[in-house]
Motif scaffolding. Sequence first.
Motif, PDB file in Angstrom:
ATOM      1  N   ASN A 183      -0.520  -7.634  -0.708  1.00 38.52           N
ATOM      2  CA  ASN A 183      -0.653  -6.638   0.348  1.00 38.52           C
ATOM      3  C   ASN A 183      -1.731  -5.657  -0.093  1.00 38.52           C
ATOM      4  O   ASN A 183      -1.663  -5.131  -1.200  1.00 38.52           O
ATOM      5  N   PRO A 184      -2.725  -5.388   0.761  1.00 37.30           N
ATOM      6  CA  PRO A 184      -3.787  -4.461   0.366  1.00 37.30           C
ATOM      7  C   PRO A 184      -3.290  -3.037   0.116  1.00 37.30           C
ATOM      8  O   PRO A 184      -3.912  -2.277  -0.618  1.00 37.30           O
ATOM      9  N   ASP A 185      -2.166  -2.667   0.687  1.00 38.84           N
ATOM     10  CA  ASP A 185      -1.610  -1.326   0.482  1.00 38.84           C
ATOM     11  C   ASP A 185      -0.648  -1.377  -0.698  1.00 38.84           C
ATOM     12  O   ASP A 185       0.433  -1.970  -0.607  1.00 38.84           O
ATOM     13  N   PRO A 186      -1.005  -0.764  -1.835  1.00 43.51           N
ATOM     14  CA  PRO A 186      -0.141  -0.855  -3.016  1.00 43.51           C
ATOM     15  C   PRO A 186       1.210  -0.163  -2.846  1.00 43.51           C
ATOM     16  O   PRO A 186       2.110  -0.372  -3.646  1.00 43.51           O
ATOM     17  N   ALA A 187       1.364   0.638  -1.813  1.00 43.03           N
ATOM     18  CA  ALA A 187       2.640   1.322  -1.588  1.00 43.03           C
ATOM     19  C   ALA A 187       3.643   0.428  -0.856  1.00 43.03           C
ATOM     20  O   ALA A 187       4.813   0.776  -0.751  1.00 43.03           O
ATOM     21  N   ASP A 188       3.188  -0.691  -0.350  1.00 43.51           N
ATOM     22  CA  ASP A 188       4.050  -1.596   0.422  1.00 43.51           C
ATOM     23  C   ASP A 188       3.972  -3.007  -0.140  1.00 43.51           C
ATOM     24  O   ASP A 188       3.044  -3.354  -0.849  1.00 43.51           O
TER      25      ASP A 188
END
Length: 67
Positions: free
Chosen positions: A27-32
């Motif tokens: 996932n490009p968003d490290p928070a998700d």
Amino acid sequence: MAAPTATDFRAPLPVRDYEAVITLHDNPDPADALVTWDSAFEPAGADEGTAAAVITGVLQDGLDAVK
């Protein structure tokens, strides 16, 4: 490497021949994270709709637990 497995989420489940695959995707968003949990089974002791609802609840509980 062996795939992760889990049993007896809510025993007894109204299914037989249960198989599941849990996959964690990039996932490009490290928070998700993107997680898929696919399963296949045959109803046992309940109609197909009831068995599917129980398994859906088990899967959702499992995903909620890793949030």
